[in-house]
Enzyme design. Structure first.
Site, short mmCIF file in Angstrom:
data_model
loop_
_atom_site.label_atom_id
_atom_site.label_comp_id
_atom_site.label_asym_id
_atom_site.label_seq_id
_atom_site.Cartn_x
_atom_site.Cartn_y
_atom_site.Cartn_z
N ALA A 124 26.43 9.07 27.06
CA ALA A 124 27.00 10.16 26.26
C ALA A 124 27.68 11.24 27.10
O ALA A 124 28.05 12.28 26.58
CB ALA A 124 25.87 10.79 25.43
N ASN A 186 18.03 10.32 28.86
CA ASN A 186 18.98 9.30 29.31
C ASN A 186 20.14 9.92 30.10
O ASN A 186 20.49 9.42 31.17
CB ASN A 186 19.52 8.49 28.12
CG ASN A 186 18.44 7.67 27.47
OD1 ASN A 186 17.72 6.93 28.13
ND2 ASN A 186 18.28 7.81 26.16
N HIS A 216 27.63 18.27 26.09
CA HIS A 216 27.16 18.11 27.48
C HIS A 216 28.27 18.59 28.42
O HIS A 216 29.38 18.07 28.40
CB HIS A 216 26.88 16.63 27.81
CG HIS A 216 25.77 16.04 27.02
ND1 HIS A 216 24.47 16.49 27.09
CD2 HIS A 216 25.76 15.02 26.13
CE1 HIS A 216 23.71 15.77 26.30
NE2 HIS A 216 24.47 14.87 25.69
N1 LIG Z 1 22.41 6.24 28.13
C1 LIG Z 1 22.69 7.10 27.13
O1 LIG Z 1 23.42 8.08 27.28
C2 LIG Z 1 22.10 6.83 25.77
C3 LIG Z 1 22.66 7.45 24.65
C4 LIG Z 1 22.12 7.15 23.41
C5 LIG Z 1 21.02 6.30 23.29
N2 LIG Z 1 20.47 5.77 24.40
C6 LIG Z 1 19.28 4.91 24.32
O2 LIG Z 1 19.64 3.60 23.93
C7 LIG Z 1 18.57 2.99 23.20
C8 LIG Z 1 19.10 2.42 21.89
O3 LIG Z 1 19.63 3.46 21.09
P1 LIG Z 1 19.93 3.23 19.52
O4 LIG Z 1 20.51 4.48 18.99
O5 LIG Z 1 20.66 1.94 19.32
O6 LIG Z 1 18.43 3.07 18.97
P2 LIG Z 1 17.95 2.58 17.53
O7 LIG Z 1 16.65 3.26 17.28
O8 LIG Z 1 19.03 2.73 16.51
O9 LIG Z 1 17.68 1.00 17.74
C9 LIG Z 1 16.72 0.49 18.61
C10 LIG Z 1 16.41 -0.95 18.19
O10 LIG Z 1 15.63 -1.54 19.23
C11 LIG Z 1 14.45 -2.14 18.68
N3 LIG Z 1 13.39 -2.01 19.69
C12 LIG Z 1 12.86 -0.87 20.18
N4 LIG Z 1 11.93 -1.13 21.12
C13 LIG Z 1 11.88 -2.47 21.23
C14 LIG Z 1 11.11 -3.37 22.04
N5 LIG Z 1 10.18 -2.92 22.92
N6 LIG Z 1 11.30 -4.70 21.89
C15 LIG Z 1 12.21 -5.16 21.00
N7 LIG Z 1 12.96 -4.38 20.20
C16 LIG Z 1 12.80 -3.05 20.33
C17 LIG Z 1 14.18 -1.37 17.39
O11 LIG Z 1 13.47 -2.16 16.45
C18 LIG Z 1 15.60 -1.05 16.89
O12 LIG Z 1 16.12 -2.08 16.08
C19 LIG Z 1 17.51 4.10 23.00
O13 LIG Z 1 16.46 3.98 23.96
C20 LIG Z 1 18.29 5.38 23.25
O14 LIG Z 1 17.46 6.44 23.73
C21 LIG Z 1 21.00 5.98 25.64
#
Ligand SMILES: NC(=O)c1ccc[n+]([C@@H]2O[C@H](COP(=O)([O-])OP(=O)(O)OC[C@H]3O[C@@H](n4cnc5c(N)ncnc54)[C@H](O)[C@@H]3O)[C@@H](O)[C@H]2O)c1
Length: 265
Positions: A124, A186, A216
């Protein structure tokens, strides 16, 4: 490139859309999600069916070259090392898990030994490319200021906030910020790993009742001079906690891996 995906929420679904619309040239082979009903119906387009499962062993037995983690920090801790030991490249979105530096070093070692790559998309924020270039020489300071509406920060209304004024909730090292503000983990982790580490990277968190976007701002000073970036992130429609740019950054990283010309640091 054959892909396995862990986590099919907001980011996962955006990646699937990009594959189905031929924005990325690759084949989705398997999806692991602890809630398989989160996975939308997939049109195989004449190719073999995508394996959708909640079982890691079944997922790992599928034939892919790269795993995209878009699930949770827990998923990185649970599966990261096993994926690398099975000799697959790994792209990690939940980079906050890598604030556990022992885990980070262990994963790096296994990747090196097996000649694999671990990709950490910018997510992000904007400025990771400049920070990487700056880091070839000396960097004096890296600061990230995150501004959010108090409602999305989940903080109570003090007098300052009630009066509609910006209120600084935290100013200090990223190492402490990632513990106190999990929503920021993150971006703080990615920035710290790309630059000068969790102890030296500074984080400022501001509650601002006048804004809707998650902002940010990054400020880097070093031998090269100085740069500032600012992103006003629009939340993804499906998950307001995830900035749309983060999903786009995952797709852009996949494009970079699959395309012959690599632009940017
Ligand atoms: N790097 C960045 O800047 C950044 C930005 C946004 C989100 N993220 C991260 O990316 C990840 C995904 O974000 P999102 O918005 O798609 O989340 P989300 O909640 O919409 O989807 C996550 C999915 O993963 C599944 N899941 C969670 N833990 C699991 C596990 N241990 N085993 C199997 N399946 C699992 C859930 O059932 C869900 O379907 C999150 O951890 C979020 O914090 C990172």
């Amino acid at each position: 490139m054959r892909i396995g995906m862990i986590g099919c929420g907001n980011i996962g679904k955006s990646i699937i859309n990009a594959i189905q619309n031929n924005i990325i040239e690759c084949e989705l082979v398997a999806i692991l999600d602890k809630i398989p009903k989160n996975v939308p119906d997939l049109d195989s387009g004449g190719k073999s069916e995508v394996e959708v499962t909640a079982q890691f062993s079944k997922f790992l037995s599928c034939d892919f070259d790269l795993v995209i983690e878009s699930a949770s920090q827990q998923a990185v801790r649970e599966y990261g090392i096993k994926i690398l030991e099975s000799k697959r490249d790994l792209m990690i979105m939940s980079t906050g898990a890598l604030t556990d530096l022992d885990l980070f070093e262990e994963m790096k070692e296994i990747a090196k030994k097996n000649n694999l790559k671990i990709y950490l998309p910018s997510g992000a924020i904007a400025g990771v490319d400049g920070l990487k270039s700056a880091g070839v020489a000396h960097i004096d300071s890296v600061t990230i200021t995150t501004k959010k509406n108090p409602m999305s920060l989940g903080v109570g209304m003090n007098a300052e906030i009630k009066a509609g004024r910006e209120t600084t909730l935290y100013e200090g090292p990223a190492k402490e910020a990632v513990k106190r503000f999990p929503f920021n983990v993150n971006v703080a982790a990615t920035l710290s790993l790309a630059g000068i580490g969790l102890e030296k990277t500074r984080v400022k968190v501001i509650a601002d009742p006048s804004i809707e976007e998650n902002i940010h701002q990054i400020h880097v000073i070093g031998d090269f001079g100085e740069f500032k970036t600012e992103v006003k992130n629009i939340p993804s429609p499906e998950n307001p906690k995830t900035s749309y740019l983060a999903a786009l950054s995952a797709i852009a990283t996949l494009k970079k891996i699959t395309e012959p010309i690599q632009i940017g640091t």
